[in-house]
Design a protein around this motif. Structure first.
Motif, short mmCIF file in Angstrom:
data_model
loop_
_atom_site.label_atom_id
_atom_site.label_comp_id
_atom_site.label_asym_id
_atom_site.label_seq_id
_atom_site.Cartn_x
_atom_site.Cartn_y
_atom_site.Cartn_z
N ASP A 1 18.95 -17.21 -27.79
CA ASP A 1 18.14 -18.03 -28.70
C ASP A 1 18.11 -17.36 -30.08
N LEU A 2 18.74 -17.98 -31.06
CA LEU A 2 18.83 -17.39 -32.39
C LEU A 2 17.45 -17.21 -33.01
N ASP A 3 16.60 -18.23 -32.91
CA ASP A 3 15.28 -18.13 -33.51
C ASP A 3 14.48 -16.99 -32.90
N ASP A 4 14.59 -16.83 -31.60
CA ASP A 4 13.90 -15.74 -30.92
C ASP A 4 14.42 -14.39 -31.41
N ALA A 5 15.73 -14.30 -31.58
CA ALA A 5 16.34 -13.05 -32.04
C ALA A 5 15.91 -12.69 -33.46
N ARG B 1 11.76 -5.88 -30.97
CA ARG B 1 13.03 -5.54 -30.34
C ARG B 1 14.07 -5.21 -31.41
N VAL B 2 14.99 -4.33 -31.06
CA VAL B 2 16.08 -3.97 -31.97
C VAL B 2 17.27 -4.86 -31.60
N SER C 1 33.29 -11.36 -23.67
CA SER C 1 34.13 -10.39 -22.97
C SER C 1 34.37 -9.12 -23.79
N ASP C 2 34.25 -9.22 -25.11
CA ASP C 2 34.45 -8.06 -25.96
C ASP C 2 33.29 -7.07 -25.89
N TYR C 3 32.17 -7.51 -25.30
CA TYR C 3 30.96 -6.68 -25.32
C TYR C 3 30.35 -6.43 -23.95
N GLU C 4 30.93 -7.01 -22.92
CA GLU C 4 30.35 -6.87 -21.58
C GLU C 4 30.25 -5.42 -21.13
N LYS C 5 31.21 -4.59 -21.52
CA LYS C 5 31.26 -3.21 -21.03
C LYS C 5 30.08 -2.36 -21.50
N TYR C 6 29.34 -2.83 -22.50
CA TYR C 6 28.23 -2.04 -23.02
C TYR C 6 26.93 -2.29 -22.26
N GLY C 7 26.89 -3.34 -21.45
CA GLY C 7 25.73 -3.60 -20.61
C GLY C 7 24.46 -3.93 -21.37
N LEU C 8 24.58 -4.49 -22.56
CA LEU C 8 23.40 -4.83 -23.35
C LEU C 8 22.83 -6.18 -22.94
N THR C 9 21.53 -6.35 -23.14
CA THR C 9 20.91 -7.65 -22.94
C THR C 9 21.32 -8.56 -24.09
N GLU D 1 15.65 0.08 -26.42
CA GLU D 1 16.75 -0.77 -25.97
C GLU D 1 17.37 -1.51 -27.15
N LEU D 2 18.70 -1.58 -27.14
CA LEU D 2 19.41 -2.37 -28.15
C LEU D 2 19.79 -3.72 -27.55
N PHE D 3 19.35 -4.79 -28.20
CA PHE D 3 19.70 -6.15 -27.78
C PHE D 3 20.87 -6.64 -28.63
N LEU D 4 21.60 -7.61 -28.12
CA LEU D 4 22.78 -8.14 -28.81
C LEU D 4 22.67 -9.65 -28.95
N LYS D 5 22.87 -10.12 -30.18
CA LYS D 5 22.98 -11.56 -30.43
C LYS D 5 24.39 -11.84 -30.94
N LEU D 6 25.16 -12.56 -30.15
CA LEU D 6 26.55 -12.82 -30.50
C LEU D 6 26.67 -13.96 -31.51
N HIS D 7 27.62 -13.81 -32.40
CA HIS D 7 28.00 -14.91 -33.29
C HIS D 7 28.63 -16.00 -32.43
#
Length: 461
Positions: free
Chosen positions: A386-390, A332-333, A374-382, A362-368
């Motif tokens: 889980d940090l380890d999974d990411a 996954r990216v 709320s700053d990223y909801e508009k992009y509709g990314l998954t 697909e672009l996935f997102l892992k937030l800090h």
């Protein structure tokens, strides 16, 4: 004339964020200046990094470009404070903009009130932690952050957590009555601490910045003094030979180093994040500091004229290796966001996700942890939680983050994306990121092409 609106600088028919003042050239300059800001307080590195460096960056840019007029009337409060202090220190610079007397008065009232409120809050939290004694051996680690916990998870070392929300926190080791007593004493002492901070910042920068800095610390100083008493009590009551910490330069690390020396305990740092490559007034705490890469050890030993920075591959593997089993949907990216300059994350996500979507990727997102969803909801990314999974078995992207290194230790490939001057200069001031494991890209199309190539390799594997 140079204009500043919020955090954007307008000069010579161009505009750029205030953060872009932190160029590679500037860091070379301040490496020769840091010794001027040495002091004996536990806040020495924090004040320098968070407040003095921005002041010096603005001063450096103004002097370099022979600017004599600044309009900061619409600048953010902290930037406006720096500009006004520049005017106070260099009268040939004309500044348009001021801080109202009402704002100054309100801030001074907050400085008086916030220590009391923080003391009340700490009492409320700490009385909820049951008192329980423990027996210790000769080695112990104290951790304060989630990232620190992650770095220490593979070490066979007894760990105590400093967390007033945790029932098993280190605060359980003292009676509730003693905790309350310590908080009250810390509250009384806090005003002396704030006065010390005030004098230091007035001397280094000016009156307006001192108001800003004392406001910042007023809600933190009681907790800081409580931490001193807690660690002192831990060392006093036990006979430790070795103390591990993941703090490396902040006020808590200075407290730990100071007390470890008093009790003749060897202090070892397993850093929770990346080490800065620019010179700090005090430098990094602890007797021994394990770096993330060999390059970082050599670089920091040379910078600080020491030999306490050590790279050990076995230690590095323990720091970064996840115990998580790779998920079946590998490759996954994943973009790892950063809490600062959110707009940069947004630019990368918006353009990159569009390019990848055209390729069916697909672009996935892992937030800090400090980022707002709320700053990223508009992009509709998954959004991955889980940090380890990411980090495991994926194509990992970030601007300048420890996750880039972590990914390479967990069957992933990693690339940095550096779009602006600050990200570029900051990336190259993190010695640990100068690793052949990490690919560096300077544009979104360049990053996109790298991802597509890696994605095809992952799919075929």
């Amino acid at each position: 004339m140079l204009q500043i609106k919020r955090n954007l600088i307008y000069y010579d028919d161009s505009s750029f964020p205030f953060e872009d003042l932190f160029s590679e050239e500037f860091y070379i300059y301040v490496n020769q200046q840091s010794h001027k800001y040495t002091n004996n307080t536990i806040y020495v590195n924090e004040i320098y990094n968070s407040f003095i460096l921005p002041y010096l960056a603005l001063k450096y840019y103004i002097e370099k470009n022979n600017i004599i007029k600044i309009d900061c009337s619409r600048a953010d409060f902290h930037i406006k404070s720096l500009c006004i202090d520049l005017y106070s220190n260099f009268n040939h610079i004309r500044v348009i903009g001021n801080i109202s007397p009402i704002t100054k008065t309100l801030n001074k009232l907050k400085v008086l009130l916030l220590p009391l409120l923080s003391a009340i809050y700490l009492i409320y939290k700490l009385v909820l932690i049951p008192y329980k004694t423990s027996n210790f051996n000769k080695t112990i680690a104290v951790i304060r952050t989630k990232s620190g916990k992650s770095k220490m998870r593979n070490f066979d070392i007894p760990i105590e957590f400093e967390d007033y929300n945790r029932k098993t926190s280190i605060y359980r080791l003292t009676s509730i009555s003693k905790r309350i007593k310590w908080i009250l004493i810390s509250y009384i002492q806090s005003f002396k601490e704030i006065n010390v901070i005030d004098r230091i910042v007035k001397n280094y920068i000016g009156n307006n910045s001192s108001n800003l800095v004392t406001l910042y610390y007023s809600k933190r100083v009681v907790h800081t003094l409580l931490y001193y008493k807690t660690i002192n009590n831990l060392f006093c009551k036990n006979s430790f030979d070795i103390f591990y910490t993941t703090n490396n330069l902040d006020r808590f690390s200075v407290i730990e180093e100071k007390l470890a020396k008093e009790y003749n305990i060897k202090s070892i740092c397993i850093p929770h994040g990346l080490e800065y490559g620019f010179k700090l007034p005090k430098g990094f705490s602890c007797d021994l500091h394990y770096t993330n890469t060999l390059y970082a050890a050599d670089y920091l030993n040379k910078l600080y004229e020491t030999d306490k920075f050590v790279y050990d591959e076995n230690i590095a593997v323990k720091m970064f290796k996840s115990n998580t089993t790779k998920k079946s949907n590998k490759g996954r990216v994943v973009y790892f966001s950063e809490p600062r300059e959110v707009y940069v994350n947004q630019i990368i996500i918006e353009e990159l996700s569009s390019l990848l979507k055209d390729k069916g990727i697909e672009l996935f997102l892992k937030l800090h942890p400090k980022d707002k969803i709320s700053d990223y909801e508009k992009y509709g990314l998954t959004i991955m939680t889980d940090l380890d999974d990411a980090l495991s078995g994926n194509i990992c992207i970030s601007r300048k983050s420890t996750t880039l290194l972590e990914a390479t230790y967990n069957d992933s490939v990693a690339a940095a994306i550096l779009l602006n001057a600050k990200d570029k200069s900051m990336f190259y001031t993190f010695p640990s990121l100068q690793s052949e494991r990490i690919n560096v890209t300077n544009s979104i199309p360049e990053l996109f092409n790298w991802i597509v190539n890696k994605y095809e390799i992952f799919i075929q594997a």
